[in-house]
Scaffold this motif. Structure first.
Motif, short mmCIF file in Angstrom:
data_model
loop_
_atom_site.label_atom_id
_atom_site.label_comp_id
_atom_site.label_asym_id
_atom_site.label_seq_id
_atom_site.Cartn_x
_atom_site.Cartn_y
_atom_site.Cartn_z
N CYS A 89 28.79 11.12 3.73
CA CYS A 89 28.89 11.28 2.03
C CYS A 89 28.70 9.96 1.95
O CYS A 89 27.98 9.72 0.25
CB CYS A 89 29.92 12.24 2.48
N CYS B 109 38.49 17.43 -4.21
CA CYS B 109 38.68 16.35 -3.29
C CYS B 109 40.21 16.41 -4.19
O CYS B 109 41.32 15.44 -3.50
CB CYS B 109 38.21 15.19 -3.13
N GLN C 9 33.98 15.68 1.16
CA GLN C 9 33.49 16.83 0.70
C GLN C 9 32.00 16.85 1.55
O GLN C 9 31.58 15.75 2.27
CB GLN C 9 32.93 17.03 -0.34
N CYS D 120 36.65 20.69 -0.36
CA CYS D 120 37.19 19.35 -0.21
C CYS D 120 38.08 19.50 2.00
O CYS D 120 38.31 20.39 2.20
CB CYS D 120 37.80 19.14 -0.58
N THR E 200 38.43 25.61 -0.74
CA THR E 200 37.69 25.51 -1.69
C THR E 200 38.22 26.26 -2.83
O THR E 200 38.65 28.00 -2.47
CB THR E 200 36.30 26.57 -0.37
#
Length: 197
Positions: A34, A73, A94, A102, A114
Motif C-alpha cells: 500500500c 481504517c 487497506q 480495512c 467494509t
C-alpha cells in the motif's frame, strides 16, 4: 530417545507457528505494498499501534458511515488499537484488492471491515441463512462461510436506513491465543459502532 508421539506434537506446534508467522508476514507485505503504490500521505491512514504515539487516526468526534466508506481504517481510533479487548497486533491496512475495506491482524484472526453507505445488507435475501443478533441495539446477522476451503465468520450490522457494515474474520490456527471468530467480530462491531454518528 524421542517417542514418535512427541515428534508429531512438535511438528504440529511448529506448523501452527509457521502458519501464524505467514499470516503476519502477509499483513505486513500488504502494508508495504500500500505504501509503495502511492497516494499522498493524506490519502493513507497510517495507524501506529505503539502506546503513547499519536497518529492521524485520532478523530475529533464520531464519523458517519459515508466518511468511513472513503477512509475505512478510521473506523477504530488509537485507543481502540491499544485496547486489550480487541487484541490488535498490526497496523490497519487497506488491501490493494479492495480499497473500500480495512484489515487488522488481531489475536484470534484477521479482521476485515467494509462499510456500505447505501445498502443495508442485513435485509438482503442472500444472507437470510445467517443468525439474527442485536449488537449495541443494532440489527445484525452472524454466521460462518467457507472461503477457499477455510471457515471464516461474517457479521453484517445495520446502522441506519440503507446503511450497514460487514466484518469478516479469518480465524487463526486452532489453539492460537485470542477469542473465537464470532466473539472477535462482535467486539470489533461494538467498538466501531461507538464511533459512528
Amino acid at each position: 530417545m524421542i517417542r514418535a508421539d512427541d515428534d508429531a506434537c512438535a511438528r504440529n506446534r511448529s506448523g501452527r507457528a509457521l502458519t501464524l508467522a505467514a499470516a503476519v508476514l502477509l499483513v505486513f507485505c500488504a502494508a508495504s505494498a500500500c505504501d509503495a503504490n502511492g497516494g499522498s500521505e493524506a490519502d493513507r491512514d497510517p495507524t501506529p499501534t505503539g502506546a503513547g504515539k499519536p497518529s492521524s487516526t485520532v478523530t475529533s468526534g464520531p464519523l458517519t458511515l459515508a466518511e468511513l466508506s472513503r477512509r475505512p481504517c478510521r473506523a477504530l481510533d488509537d485507543e481502540d488499537l491499544r485496547s486489550a479487548e480487541l487484541f490488535i497486533f498490526t497496523e490497519p491496512v487497506q488491501p490493494n484488492y479492495d480499497a473500500k475495506s480495512c484489515q487488522w491482524g488481531a489475536g484470534g484472526g484477521l479482521v476485515s471491515f467494509t462499510p456500505s453507505a447505501s445498502t443495508d445488507e442485513t435485509k438482503a435475501a442472500k444472507y437470510s441463512h445467517l443468525t439474527r443478533r442485536s449488537i449495541s441495539g443494532h440489527r445484525a446477522l452472524l454466521g460462518s462461510v467457507t472461503d477457499h476451503g477455510r471457515e471464516m465468520f461474517v457479521l453484517h450490522v445495520s446502522v441506519g436506513k440503507n446503511q450497514s457494515f460487514r466484518l469478516s474474520v479469518l480465524p487463526g490456527e486452532e489453539g492460537a491465543p485470542g477469542p473465537d471468530g464470532p466473539t472477535l467480530a462482535t467486539d470489533f462491531a461494538k467498538a466501531i459502532l461507538a464511533h459512528l454518528r
